[in-house]
Design a protein around this motif. Structure first.
Motif, PDB file in Angstrom:
ATOM      1  N   GLU A   1      52.787  43.062 159.751  1.00  0.00           N
ATOM      2  CA  GLU A   1      52.069  41.951 159.121  1.00  0.00           C
ATOM      3  C   GLU A   1      52.089  42.062 157.598  1.00  0.00           C
ATOM      4  N   ALA A   2      51.970  43.273 157.083  1.00  0.00           N
ATOM      5  CA  ALA A   2      52.014  43.450 155.630  1.00  0.00           C
ATOM      6  C   ALA A   2      53.378  43.062 155.075  1.00  0.00           C
ATOM      7  N   THR A   3      54.432  43.409 155.818  1.00  0.00           N
ATOM      8  CA  THR A   3      55.787  43.037 155.396  1.00  0.00           C
ATOM      9  C   THR A   3      55.973  41.523 155.435  1.00  0.00           C
ATOM     10  N   ALA A   4      55.453  40.905 156.486  1.00  0.00           N
ATOM     11  CA  ALA A   4      55.558  39.448 156.599  1.00  0.00           C
ATOM     12  C   ALA A   4      54.836  38.753 155.447  1.00  0.00           C
ATOM     13  N   LEU A   5      53.659  39.255 155.111  1.00  0.00           N
ATOM     14  CA  LEU A   5      52.904  38.664 154.009  1.00  0.00           C
ATOM     15  C   LEU A   5      53.656  38.824 152.689  1.00  0.00           C
ATOM     16  N   GLU A   6      54.224  39.987 152.469  1.00  0.00           N
ATOM     17  CA  GLU A   6      54.959  40.234 151.227  1.00  0.00           C
ATOM     18  C   GLU A   6      56.164  39.302 151.113  1.00  0.00           C
ATOM     19  N   HIS A   7      56.910  39.144 152.216  1.00  0.00           N
ATOM     20  CA  HIS A   7      58.086  38.264 152.182  1.00  0.00           C
ATOM     21  C   HIS A   7      57.678  36.814 151.922  1.00  0.00           C
TER      22      HIS A   7
END
Length: 825
Positions: A308-314
């Protein structure tokens, strides 16, 4: 009595004077105060007072308050022309009135239909008084506290420094609308070069100065005091830079503020007529499209913290890139404010906290933005509450990125559609098909929203705060939206529909005729050629100006690329910007003004010491010669980006030929550095009386002269454009200014140089005859004014212009000159 509280004289929308569509009031030439867009038809005494004067036509009244302040209340704009029709005075000169006593009754519908606007300025007309607004940018009821009028000066800011690694500064907030989204974003940007921790404290609360949302939650209003504290190695420099930025006013006196509202104004009219508040002017007739989008569904549970953190960053990177490509003008300014929100540390911290609880990226972002919205709402400040729309827009746009949506779902519009919505977000407006959009009406909202700025820039009439009843208007029904009269007629009778259609048709036909002819060269009736150029600051504006008939650019304001950023633009970035504008002009002449910043237009990466009189300080060419590499870098970028045959350069704020010679040396060296072999014209702006008087001397070495009438007027008449106490004296058609223009044109002609005008007076079609009669052969106007300006010039004869100019030079005042061009003298 040193202080008097003034109440709202009737119900309506209280707005800052900046939003009054009349420079006399908007620029505070009549004095400081507030305005109300009325919703009832009786003007009542806002305080115990003596009636000084009731206008013979009944459209205005002046009261003397208990502390001696003279309060002018002017019902509507250009209402004197109604000759008293629709107005009934209930008091006479010399009467004593109590708060709430009726002063003037007026026919709301009749006056609204015939006046320029119903918005009513309420101003202090004599000097020695300070106005503190209590209610502004929200609906008010009659008798509600509106402002405080204080018979005293404003206390000077106090300053204190603490230690080598800390600093404290206390200042007042000069911005009329306080610290909202755009000022907050500019403060955050100004701090980027510094490492110190900086905080703001006010109203018993403290906020991180690097958080735009945090700054907004302080609810800082005009006149509020704020303590700025810095800690760290460069604390003093950081605090000083931010304080200096705020003390300039951050350009807010000339900008319309930011997004959407949360104020619901009930419909007061009977039947099918909805009243609201004008957000963008104009008239539209078309079929209704109801637009009520729902929030996208997002799962609450996440698929693991890393995922989820990666998705938010992207998603954030994708949205940031989209905002970076927002273009120029109002859209770019709004994108900058939204980018600051996207990067806000408190929003990010809030989202990360929700991610840590196992929530999805979409749910975490939504909860973080809603929490910040609640914090802003808790301030109770109506203006800041309008700014919640920015947060909602960023929330929805980022969630759309997470869900893989490339654009918001928008309705298909029939031709001339009148869109009705609860609220409309900036991204939603920009996603609409502007070619099919006739107008916009929203149930909620305020006239200071970002979407209102976009609508005005696009020429789309917009009405806000019409009330929830507007949702009952059937889909597809033909309605009349008259933003200038602040009404939406949801079921117009045939006669009204016909009348409005004829009015719209006449306006459109006249404008279309002028636009169709605008592409041709501007030639007077006797064959005299007059060039009509455009004042520009972007490639986007250049494209529009060419479409409206601009024969070139007479003034490119290069400041646009230097302002509202943390560091100076590179030579390559400047080159690309100038090249894009040159390409948009398709080979037409491009006159580029070298950088004109200084004490009145500061930038964080070029610190300026405080100047008591910045208009007379280190600005324009003075700064360029003081920082020659800055000027040389800009000149190299210009030479590399613009074809020599198309390029002309002019220098601002010249006072004599010695300054021009110093610039010429840097100019020649820059041309040599880029290998330029073709000649590029170098001209000067005539903005100082000394330059006008010495024009023959300057023209011997300059290639052309261009008169900046705005600055020339303030210097000639010793009246600071930013000082409301003397602003009523400023008029470029004052005989003293006209004589300076005549002297400049004469000096240029002596050496075979052309002389143009690129100040505000060049955009006035009725002033063109006098300017041409004085010897002006080029007019550089705002793009929107070009079709009408060309139409006016084509009907002139040079001999008539010279005769009119001679009469203007012999006049005793600006009023006499204006009477001449109105045909009254």
């Amino acid at each position: 009595m040193s202080s008097v509280r003034v109440a709202a004289p009737f119900a309506g929308w209280a707005a800052p004077l900046d939003e009054v569509p009349d420079p006399v009031f908007a620029e505070r030439m009549m004095g400081d105060g507030v305005a109300i867009d009325p919703l009832d038809a009786v003007l009542r005494a806002p305080a115990d007072a003596e009636v000084i004067a009731v206008a013979p036509t009944g459209h205005s009244v002046t009261l003397r308050l208990a502390n001696g302040a003279e309060l002018l209340i002017h019902i509507g704009l250009e209402t004197v022309g109604l000759g008293g029709e629709g107005f009934t005075a209930h008091v006479a000169d010399g009467a004593r009135v109590k708060t709430g006593d009726p002063l003037i009754a007026f026919d709301l519908d009749s006056v609204a239909a015939r006046a320029k606007s119903l918005i009513t300025p309420i101003v202090i007309a004599n000097e020695g008084y300070r106005v503190v607004l209590i209610a502004c940018d929200r609906s008010v009821v009659a008798g509600e506290a509106l402002m405080e009028v204080i018979a005293e000066g404003v206390a000077a800011p106090s300053t204190a420094a603490v230690g080598d690694d800390s600093a404290v500064l206390e200042i007042g907030i000069p911005m009329a609308n306080g610290v909202h989204a755009r000022p907050a974003a500019k403060i955050v940007a100004a701090l980027k070069p510094f490492s110190a921790q900086v905080s703001f404290a006010a109203h018993g609360r403290e906020a991180n100065a690097r958080s735009a949302v945090g700054l907004m939650t302080l609810g800082l209003k005009h006149g509020d005091g704020v303590r700025i504290t810095g800690k760290g190695a460069d604390a003093r420099a950081a605090v000083t830079a931010v304080a200096a930025l705020i003390e300039t006013g951050m350009g807010e006196a000339h900008e319309a503020p930011a997004p959407m509202a949360a104020v619901d104004v009930a419909t007061l009219a009977t039947g099918p007529l909805f009243r609201g508040v004008r957000a963008a002017p104009g008239l539209a007739i078309g079929p209704v499209v109801q637009f009520r989008p729902a929030d996208a569904e997002v799962p609450e549970a996440g698929q693991g913290l890393v995922h989820e953190a990666t998705a938010l960053e992207h998603a954030m990177h994708a949205l940031s890139a989209e905002l970076d490509g927002a273009g120029t003008g109002p859209a770019a300014e709004i994108a900058a404010a939204h980018r600051a929100l996207l990067e806000d540390p408190e929003l990010l911290e809030g989202a990360q906290s929700w991610l840590g609880l196992g929530k999805s990226a979409g749910h975490a972002w939504r909860m973080a933005t809603r929490a910040q919205a609640d914090a802003i709402r808790a301030t109770g400040d109506p203006l800041l509450i309008e700014r919640i729309a920015d947060l909602i827009d960023i929330e929805r746009r980022l969630i759309a990125k997470l869900l893989g949506d490339t654009a918001p779902a928008m309705p298909r519009l029939p031709d001339r559609a009148i869109l009705i919505a609860d609220e409309l977000l900036p991204s939603q407006f920009m996603a609409l098909d502007a070619t099919r959009l006739g107008g916009v009406a929203t149930a909620r909202g305020g006239p200071t929203s970002h979407v209102a700025i976009l609508a005005a820039a696009a020429g789309v009439p917009m009405l806000v705060a019409t009330g929830a009843g507007v949702f009952a208007v059937p889909e597809g029904r033909t309605v009349v939206l008259d933003a200038d009269a602040r009404t939406l007629d949801s079921d117009p009778v045939p006669a009204r529909l016909q009348d409005m259609a004829e009015r719209l048709l006449a306006n459109s036909a006249r404008h279309a005729t002028e636009v169709a002819a605008a592409a041709d060269d501007c030639v007077m009736a006797d064959g005299t050629r007059i060039e009509v150029f455009a004042n520009l600051c972007s490639a986007e504006e250049a494209t529009r100006a060419v479409r409206l008939g601009a024969e070139g650019c007479g003034l490119l304001r290069t400041e646009f690329i230097f302002l509202d950023r943390a560091d100076a633009p590179s030579e390559e970035e400047q080159r690309e910007s100038y090249a894009a504008i040159a390409a948009a002009l398709k080979g037409r002449p491009l006159i580029i003004r070298t950088l004109d910043i200084g004490g009145d237009k500061p930038v964080p990466y070029l610190p300026f010491p405080h100047e008591d009189n910045p208009a007379l300080g280190n600005r324009g060419v003075r700064l360029g010669l003081q920082k020659p590499e800055l000027l040389a870098t800009q000149l190299r970028a210009i030479f590399a980006g613009v074809p020599a045959a198309q390029c002309r350069v002019m220098v601002p704020m010249i006072v004599d030929v010695e300054e021009l010679r110093a610039v010429r040396a840097i100019f020649d060296e820059a041309a040599k550095a880029v290998g330029l072999t073709e000649r590029v014209a170098l001209g000067v702006m005539i903005e100082t009386p000394s330059a006008a008087i010495l024009a023959d001397n300057i023209a011997a070495e300059a290639d052309f002269l261009s008169i900046g009438s705005n600055d020339l007027t303030q210097y000639a008449l010793a009246a600071d454009r930013g000082n409301p106490a003397v602003a009523d004296k400023i008029d470029a058609l004052h005989p003293a200014v006209l004589r300076l223009i005549a002297e400049a044109a004469k000096g240029g002609a002596k050496h075979g140089r052309w002389t143009g005008v690129c100040g505000g007076v060049a955009s006035e079609p009725r002033a063109a005859a006098i300017l041409i009669g004085l010897g002006i052969t080029e007019l550089s106007a705002t793009a929107a004014a070009i079709p009408a300006l060309k139409a006016a010039v084509r009907g002139l004869l040079l001999e008539d212009c010279k005769a009119l100019a001679a009469r203007a030079l012999a006049a005793g005042s600006a009023a006499e000159v204006r009477a001449l061009i109105e045909g009254e003298g």
